[in-house]
Design a protein around this motif. Sequence first.
Motif, PDB file in Angstrom:
ATOM      1  N   ARG B  75       0.854  -1.186   0.000  1.00 31.30           N
ATOM      2  CA  ARG B  75       0.000   0.000   0.000  1.00 31.30           C
ATOM      3  C   ARG B  75       0.892   1.239   0.000  1.00 31.30           C
ATOM      4  O   ARG B  75       1.989   1.214   0.547  1.00 31.30           O
ATOM      5  N   ASP B  76       0.400   2.315  -0.563  1.00 32.31           N
ATOM      6  CA  ASP B  76       1.166   3.564  -0.483  1.00 32.31           C
ATOM      7  C   ASP B  76       0.657   4.371   0.715  1.00 32.31           C
ATOM      8  O   ASP B  76      -0.340   4.016   1.354  1.00 32.31           O
ATOM      9  N   ALA B  77       1.354   5.463   1.004  1.00 24.57           N
ATOM     10  CA  ALA B  77       1.166   6.185   2.265  1.00 24.57           C
ATOM     11  C   ALA B  77      -0.300   6.471   2.616  1.00 24.57           C
ATOM     12  O   ALA B  77      -0.725   6.266   3.753  1.00 24.57           O
ATOM     13  N   TRP B  78      -1.059   6.964   1.634  1.00 22.18           N
ATOM     14  CA  TRP B  78      -2.427   7.413   1.949  1.00 22.18           C
ATOM     15  C   TRP B  78      -3.354   6.270   2.345  1.00 22.18           C
ATOM     16  O   TRP B  78      -4.424   6.508   2.879  1.00 22.18           O
ATOM     17  N   ASP B  79      -2.959   5.045   2.082  1.00 23.85           N
ATOM     18  CA  ASP B  79      -3.792   3.916   2.490  1.00 23.85           C
ATOM     19  C   ASP B  79      -3.445   3.406   3.887  1.00 23.85           C
ATOM     20  O   ASP B  79      -4.074   2.472   4.374  1.00 23.85           O
ATOM     21  N   TYR B  80      -2.448   3.993   4.496  1.00 18.21           N
ATOM     22  CA  TYR B  80      -2.110   3.618   5.873  1.00 18.21           C
ATOM     23  C   TYR B  80      -3.054   4.298   6.853  1.00 18.21           C
ATOM     24  O   TYR B  80      -3.489   5.421   6.621  1.00 18.21           O
ATOM     25  N   ARG B  81      -3.345   3.604   7.943  1.00 20.52           N
ATOM     26  CA  ARG B  81      -4.331   4.083   8.908  1.00 20.52           C
ATOM     27  C   ARG B  81      -3.768   4.232  10.319  1.00 20.52           C
ATOM     28  O   ARG B  81      -4.519   4.303  11.290  1.00 20.52           O
ATOM     29  N   ASN B  82      -2.452   4.253  10.429  1.00 24.39           N
ATOM     30  CA  ASN B  82      -1.852   4.451  11.749  1.00 24.39           C
ATOM     31  C   ASN B  82      -1.999   5.899  12.191  1.00 24.39           C
ATOM     32  O   ASN B  82      -2.026   6.804  11.358  1.00 24.39           O
ATOM     33  N   VAL B  83      -2.057   6.104  13.493  1.00 22.28           N
ATOM     34  CA  VAL B  83      -2.044   7.474  14.011  1.00 22.28           C
ATOM     35  C   VAL B  83      -0.668   8.093  13.737  1.00 22.28           C
ATOM     36  O   VAL B  83       0.339   7.393  13.647  1.00 22.28           O
ATOM     37  N   SER B 239      12.039   2.609   2.325  1.00 23.73           N
ATOM     38  CA  SER B 239      12.903   1.529   2.804  1.00 23.73           C
ATOM     39  C   SER B 239      12.102   0.264   3.040  1.00 23.73           C
ATOM     40  O   SER B 239      12.457  -0.809   2.567  1.00 23.73           O
ATOM     41  N   MET B 240      11.029   0.413   3.774  1.00 23.31           N
ATOM     42  CA  MET B 240      10.290  -0.766   4.233  1.00 23.31           C
ATOM     43  C   MET B 240       9.798  -1.607   3.065  1.00 23.31           C
ATOM     44  O   MET B 240       9.833  -2.833   3.108  1.00 23.31           O
ATOM     45  N   GLN B 241       9.368  -0.955   2.006  1.00 25.32           N
ATOM     46  CA  GLN B 241       8.751  -1.695   0.912  1.00 25.32           C
ATOM     47  C   GLN B 241       9.701  -1.973  -0.245  1.00 25.32           C
ATOM     48  O   GLN B 241       9.289  -2.554  -1.255  1.00 25.32           O
ATOM     49  N   TRP B 242      10.941  -1.557  -0.110  1.00 25.83           N
ATOM     50  CA  TRP B 242      11.868  -1.609  -1.242  1.00 25.83           C
ATOM     51  C   TRP B 242      11.878  -2.942  -1.978  1.00 25.83           C
ATOM     52  O   TRP B 242      11.664  -3.026  -3.180  1.00 25.83           O
TER      53      TRP B 242
END
Lengths: 252, 252, 311, 311
Positions: B75-83, B239-242
């Motif tokens: 997922r790309d950034a906008w699909d993340y739901r963390n605070v 980094s995480m998804q590289w």
Amino acid sequence: MADNALFQFLLRMGDNSLILGHRVSEWCGHSPVLEEDIALANTALDLIGQTQFWLGLAGEVEGKGRTADDLAFLRDAWDYRNVLLCELPNGDFGRTLMRQFLYDAWSSVMLGRLMTSSNERVAEIAAKASKEVAYHVERSGDTVVGLGDGTEESHARMQAALDHLWPYVGEMFDSDEVDAAMVKAGIAPDPASLREEYDALVSKVLSQATLTIPTDTFHHKGGRTGYMHTEHLGHLLCSMQWLQRAYPGATW
Amino acid sequence: MADNALFQFLLRMGDNSLILGHRVSEWCGHSPVLEEDIALANTALDLIGQTQFWLGLAGEVEGKGRTADDLAFLRDAWDYRNVLLCELPNGDFGRTLMRQFLYDAWSSVMLGRLMTSSNERVAEIAAKASKEVAYHVERSGDTVVGLGDGTEESHARMQAALDHLWPYVGEMFDSDEVDAAMVKAGIAPDPASLREEYDALVSKVLSQATLTIPTDTFHHKGGRTGYMHTEHLGHLLCSMQWLQRAYPGATW
Amino acid sequence: PKLLEEFQARIDRDEKIEPKDWMPMAYRKTLIRQIGQHAHSEVVGQLPEGNWITRAPTLERKAILLAKVQDEAGHGLYLYSAAETLGVSRDELVELLHEGKMKYSSIFNYPTLNWADIGAVGWLVDGAAIVNQVALQRTSYGPYSRAMIRICKEESFHARQGYHAIMQMAFGTPAQKAMAQDAVNRLWFPAIMMFGPSDSESVHSEQSMTWKIKVRSNDDLRQQFVDQTIPQIEYLGLDLPDPGIKWNEERGHYDYSDPDWSEFFNVIKGKGPCNVDRLNDRTNAWEDGAWVRDGLLAHGNKKAAARTAAE
Amino acid sequence: PKLLEEFQARIDRDEKIEPKDWMPMAYRKTLIRQIGQHAHSEVVGQLPEGNWITRAPTLERKAILLAKVQDEAGHGLYLYSAAETLGVSRDELVELLHEGKMKYSSIFNYPTLNWADIGAVGWLVDGAAIVNQVALQRTSYGPYSRAMIRICKEESFHARQGYHAIMQMAFGTPAQKAMAQDAVNRLWFPAIMMFGPSDSESVHSEQSMTWKIKVRSNDDLRQQFVDQTIPQIEYLGLDLPDPGIKWNEERGHYDYSDPDWSEFFNVIKGKGPCNVDRLNDRTNAWEDGAWVRDGLLAHGNKKAAARTAAE
């Protein structure tokens, strides 16, 4: 082999400017004074421009339809051919400028030779780039002198930068079978043959900067052959290639 | 809608632990003392383990065949739901531990409630995670107390960390239609309803730490809805998804 | 001399020497150096693997790697404790490391450049370490021997995990297989250098063998490692990283090329690819963390004082 | 009062005020504040775009972005120079910025979260800036007016490039189009807030209009921007970012929803999404660079001294 050697040679030229240009661009908006923000952006811009020429030609020579962007954004670390010097992290401003000067000096000598390359395209790119690099080396050299011969602190930082970076200078003068093929074809000089001119230029500036060149002749290598880059390159690529990797096939 | 709300809720839980776990893992080998290297690795490990459960269940609920890894790495950034709190850069060790404590405290209260969820799977995960988090909050709380009530410097740094992070605490207690659906289904509590217990726990520890909670009630938001993350999340994902991005379809 | 004779006799009888027992100064010093270096290696060894924690390709791989690095830090703790029984504090040892007066295993001065390196580190580097450590379970100093026994169990687990990780790569896509090959090519010689120079050139060996601080010779251990590893490389379907490798029927062992020892000594002298970065990382972590250690200490003292006052 | 009358008369005749001319203290102060904020905005404005320089998707996009950011730093220079003609140094202004006593445009306190934001910043943010700056070309203070003329040329170029970049996204893959939509949704209200609060609420407006430091009202400029931008959004095939947008036949303008001014004032007070990061970035750059400025100054002084000694 001749074409593959030329391809490798062009990757070396293009990857040097790509990776160093990328590093320099990391400074954007964070330099010590506004004039330096402008100068660093300008340097990065020139280097990216040179990359477009070198990698564009590399893609043509390879003949597999790869563009400069394909080469820049779709190879992984081990396929890069830049010298390690170019991929080292920026460190402080002094280290960045010292790295720039040590590279600009090499680049100015190299491009001067390439202007008489038997390969017209190479000669053309060199002619264009060498004007830019003449300006770069003057500017980075002046800054190295200004900071080396500035305050006690700036002197110490510049000496530390030189000590840190010097073991990465030697790689720029390594020769291998790719270089031998380039020499034979009259395309490019043997890097080893640039050393004298380089040392003269660098010694002059560093002595004006009141800095001492380390005497140890050991040097790191592994970048221009791709055998062993530093750990830093992989991290750089994570950012640089992100969009092309995450959205393959899109046009930007 | 109910299933989509549950999916969103599970993403929020999973993304919190994923992103915070990732941040904590960045410390590896760089903490102030060996015991802390161990403790931070352990915390990161637990958080990644919780992520596997939450995102695994999220994928099942979504019903499109996405695994926990697909959700984490594709997922790309906008699909993340963390605070937003979870994605903030580590800063110094004090800020990292303060962030950990502020999150652990929320997590311990939240998981306590989720143990009685009407959804068995949620209740199971919560039961398992809550044991780990009980240990985390004790540990991060102790460290906050030790550093807050340590030297003048450590006190000042911890107060600065608290001041910096406090505007990100409020988002953990925001409620929206997803939460309303969870409350209605008896799956999860309204986050707003956790605040009292949270404030009691946090005030107690911070007062032992001789630290002052900022009085301004403004808080940043945009993470748990995905509307506006910080600029930091995108860099983390590079980094995480590289590897998953660069080598799609490979099995690791 | 009498003490010394008795001491040697105990060692010869395979009795363990314990912290409170009399021991020669040189025995103590050699042990401190060896255990200290070993501890430092565990700590510095977090860094090349940590380099990929933020890029681990799946949640499970990330968890496995975190657990491994956590174990290594734990091994560092056991070993510093073992060294402390010899009368040197952890902080003293750390200081010697940061001043460049103590070393750590040279292998950690090589970079981890692709994900297969993480598998290869577990398989080859931990694998080589285990060969050495299994031997050291029989070392003469009790606390060191017991630390080795404990550590070996975890390390074998790591080596197996590493082998599984690189197997996944070797049997994966062509790109993954290429990474695995690249990792083996780059790490082979550094791994076999981990056993130290040839017996003929090894400085400290003879006395250490007599004292059973070392139990088997460098070349002996290296040969064991080579013999156990070649079939694994072949099983993975990877090319052998050294054209000199071939089975020697007569010796019943694999022949292999001597590594480039000048590189080894360069790395020892600080000129490996990552020496500067590794030591900077460690010293920065230590210096940046000073306020944390001071803060926690001050808090501990306050609490102790409060307890005393209350009594 | 006579001076003041003459001064106002000159302004009313559209004569430019020049640095050496007499001017009221309040005119000078207002100009310093306005030009200073404008200069700071150019400098801080490097950061949200700089956030994507290392991730630009092609070499050409990277080059375009570098050139743009370079231009912005250049605009900062012109504007600081214009402010200096009023008797305040660049360093003083920078110090005020770092102490939080001077502002920069609030728009730069919003994050750039996807690549389309970079296009949107050029198109919407520079677009809005230009509407304002075109008006300011007629401002009464000569150096400011001339700086605006020079800057406007480059900014129009940036706005066009930005529009082309987002066009590429809007007409690209579904994912790219989604990024473009997301960018417009997030940046629309911050962009129209760039013109400042409604005329009825604007603190400094009236006097500034009389002095022609401001030339057109906030709402007037905002309406112009809205009117020119809506058709562009429609051309891109994107949804309008505000349900309140519709053509008002009677007014001959687009109606639009009032932005959330409480958010605007929050951002002004330092509570925008990026205020802390932006100011930290700038102050860190300044502090970390102190040794560089000192070093270059010391070197300059040495050289000057050497020249003097040689004379």
